[in-house]
Design a protein around this motif. Sequence first.
Motif, short mmCIF file in Angstrom:
data_model
loop_
_atom_site.label_atom_id
_atom_site.label_comp_id
_atom_site.label_asym_id
_atom_site.label_seq_id
_atom_site.Cartn_x
_atom_site.Cartn_y
_atom_site.Cartn_z
N ARG A 152 21.86 -22.44 -11.76
CA ARG A 152 21.86 -23.60 -12.83
C ARG A 152 22.57 -23.19 -13.94
NH1 ARG A 152 18.60 -28.42 -13.06
NH2 ARG A 152 19.69 -28.34 -15.17
N SER A 171 16.60 -27.56 -3.43
CA SER A 171 17.27 -28.53 -4.20
C SER A 171 16.72 -29.18 -5.40
CB SER A 171 17.74 -29.58 -3.20
OG SER A 171 18.41 -29.07 -2.28
N LEU A 228 15.55 -26.92 -8.25
CA LEU A 228 17.00 -26.68 -9.08
C LEU A 228 17.24 -28.02 -9.70
CD1 LEU A 228 19.21 -24.85 -6.34
CD2 LEU A 228 18.83 -23.80 -8.71
N TRP A 242 16.01 -21.46 -12.12
CA TRP A 242 17.52 -21.39 -12.30
C TRP A 242 18.42 -20.78 -11.15
CZ3 TRP A 242 16.11 -18.19 -17.61
CH2 TRP A 242 15.47 -19.00 -18.25
N GLY A 264 18.44 -20.41 -7.04
CA GLY A 264 17.77 -20.44 -5.86
C GLY A 264 18.54 -19.77 -4.82
N VAL A 305 25.79 -26.80 -11.32
CA VAL A 305 25.14 -25.61 -10.41
C VAL A 305 26.77 -24.64 -10.02
CG1 VAL A 305 23.10 -26.49 -9.23
CG2 VAL A 305 25.28 -27.29 -8.47
#
Lengths: 283, 263, 354
Positions: C140, C217, C220, C226, C228, C246
């Motif tokens: 993110r 998903s 996130l 922040w 994955g 992202v």
Amino acid sequence: MEKKRRVITLLSIPSIWLLLFFVLPFTIMLLFSIRETTFSPIFPPTLSHYIEFLTTPVYLRLLLSSAWIAFVTAVITILLAYPLAYYLIFHGGKHRLALLSFLILPAWTSYLLRVLAWKVILGSNGIINTFLLSLGLIDEGMPIFLYSQSAVIITLVYVWIPYAALPIFSTLERIDIKLIEASQDLGASPLRTFLRVTLPLSTPGLVSAFFFVFIPSLGEWVTPSLVGGADGIMYGNLVQTQFLRGLNWPMGTVMSTVLLLIVSVFTMLFNRHVTMKEMSALA
Amino acid sequence: MKQLKWLGPFYYSLLALFLYLPILFLILFSFNDSVVLTFPLKGFTIRWYQQLLQTPELLAAFRNTLWVAVTSSFFATLLGAMAAIAISRYTFWGKRLFSSVATFPIVIPYLVLGVALLLFFNAIGIPLNLWTVGIGHVVINLPYAMLIIGARLAGFSANLEEASMDLGETYWGTLRRVTIPIIMPSLIAAFLSSFSTSFDEFALTFFLTGTKTTLPIYLYSQLRFPQRLPLAITVAAVVIVISSLLLILSEWLRHWGEKAYKA
Amino acid sequence: MKLTSVFHLAVVFTLLALMLSACGGAADGEFVILEWAGYESEAYWEPYAEQYPDQPPSYSFFGDDAEAFAKAQSGFEFSVIHPCSSWWQLYVENGLVQPIDTSRLSNFDNLYPDLVALGNFNGQQYFLPWDWGYESMLVRSDLVPEMPTAWADLWDPQYAGHVSIFDSSEVAYVVAALTLDIDPYNASDADSEAIKQKLLELKPNLLNYWVDYTELSQMLAQGDIWIGANAWSDSYAILLDEGVEVEYLQPEEGRLGWVCGFGISANTTGASLDKAYAYLDAVLDTQSMANFGNEYYYGVASEEATKLLDPYIIELMDLEDPVAALNNTFFYQTISEDQRVVIEQIWTEVKAGQ
């Protein structure tokens, strides 16, 4: 003779069923526990997995902590479910069974999705966070109640409340309201009536509700992996891992067998306890 | 206690809210024009419902699930009742052993039980299909049914049954006319509980199903693909709305029937 | 019902036995494919449908490689299976699959030779690569104080409590090995111990281990995490599409890569075997593969099919030069049973350790 035949008739189908579809398959499984690895032959048999289990502190520690989690879950669930069943039975009127069923319906929605929805509600960007942020109580969104051992307990309680209410509901239902009225007519306070009459009479329901929650929670693995966070895994996760990614069916079998032993000790103890309770209640 | 009359309904509503809150959110998101469930909402859409109608496998999976759940719950309740009556009414050799073994299936992780049953079915040459799934579900629900029915039988004295037999009724007639009516609420409860477990069971079902898919298997495997999430929650929304309506309808019919009978 | 009860019992059981045998679903000769749910679309096997118009394959679905292997290992009867490369060796070693006669497949020569080689054991081709994809960190970019640049940054305390990694022993092991510059597939005991320590050090940074992919998903998108770790490209595409900020990293140590493919069950013979070959050739068809890649945002195992992918996907996955992209990716190797047991043990101890 007559009684014997009745017992045989009543028990034969359940026994054969359990023998055929549980005891036999599980025995096949048990044979894996004495194999060297999942794919090796039974001969020569080995006890190494049992020894390894007993000498690996991680396993025993997780077993204990899982038993504790299951116990706490069961107690909290019963404390919350009992008032529900009590209310429905004594004040729920004609619709009481429908009202209880209504609480069970959410279970027909995929558990995974319900947990996902909770994560949306409690997540960093969820309703509660947004509310707290707008009040200025927190200055950064963060997941609430999620990803910890307490989250596992809360989630399990959430799942089990309506189920635990079922056995309590059906024992309370047979209590003759006249008994309670009689007790009150004799001048007993409502609390005393509850403690002396209602509660003892509902013991079988409480015991079965306890089993209802405690036993499956002990082997639980879905909930810890969904909301347990980095430290929240339970014994059931170990078993599951051994069978799937770990390819270690022998160890997985040993671990399941340990669960069985614990539960059988429990059921034996409770069976004895309940019979005594019943006798004292009659006396 | 009179002044606390509001407490019960309040508590019930609180629990209902607690249990239904996530479901309300799922329903809300099933109309949201986005594949992730986040706020703020993106916009209203019914395309997930259209997609639902275009996915015949889902309908088939739903039918299969329903069939397994109804059949297995019926047998689990029946067998559970037989076992519970035997245990609570008679003393016999091996009683404690039996009641222990009968509770075992719920402690074994269903995954392990699934593997065990699959090995067993293979060993004796039974092909996998919905029956094998049903058999598995009866095994895991039997203990719950026993616990619920047993809890009701325990304590309620055998006097009524004996009286009935003294009056010349046979034992099996007594069961039908006396015992079963008394335990009826627990039979319904056992059926409900079995049905709910069966309806959302994944681990055991995965191993025991052949080429027929049940709803949980279909949904869980769809969750590997993030873009399929809306479809999954739409299914959930439909199931819960239909089942609630059915429950309300059946309750209404019951009362309407009772009233008509009295009139 | 007195003396007749035994008779009743007998009737019940005969009925039960009859029901079981009469309703046999997977009857002999049925063509069963053990497949990921969602991959059953006819768009991926149209040539097969032309050849066998009235005999569509039956599917049994799985959502996880480990589950599929456990089911196959327990004796579930299938004709064709679609596992990923790190599990292939286990199928071969346990005699669950048979060698494939590649001369019967007209589309075989289109496949990337490097990926084909992964399915070759003891000089024989057991698995045919079909789909592949990256594994990397999905970040993110609007939330992190500073963009990570390498797998090693997962350990950076500034991301504490905002990292999630895949609950997979193999994935965690390989990532830790990469940051320690250890070859995960030739690790000594000391190396394994170092990897375990490294993974234990990661725990304070983790929010959780993700299990189902949707969850990743979802976390996130909500901002619960922040970073994955070991996200696939489809998740990247979807979150971009949803307007979530992202970035899909190209870590210094390189992206990881998975590849999955088809094998034929050792028990498949006769008419089913012919169908199996027809089916494999159909899925390996250039258009079938392209249809798949365009639907799922994954890479496909032939250069011809890659050319047919949507330009957007080609850009998203850096596939302008597919061979170079493959060469820059560290593909999971197949691992033996013994290695898997060791890796799993480490992961269990890490997860249970405090």
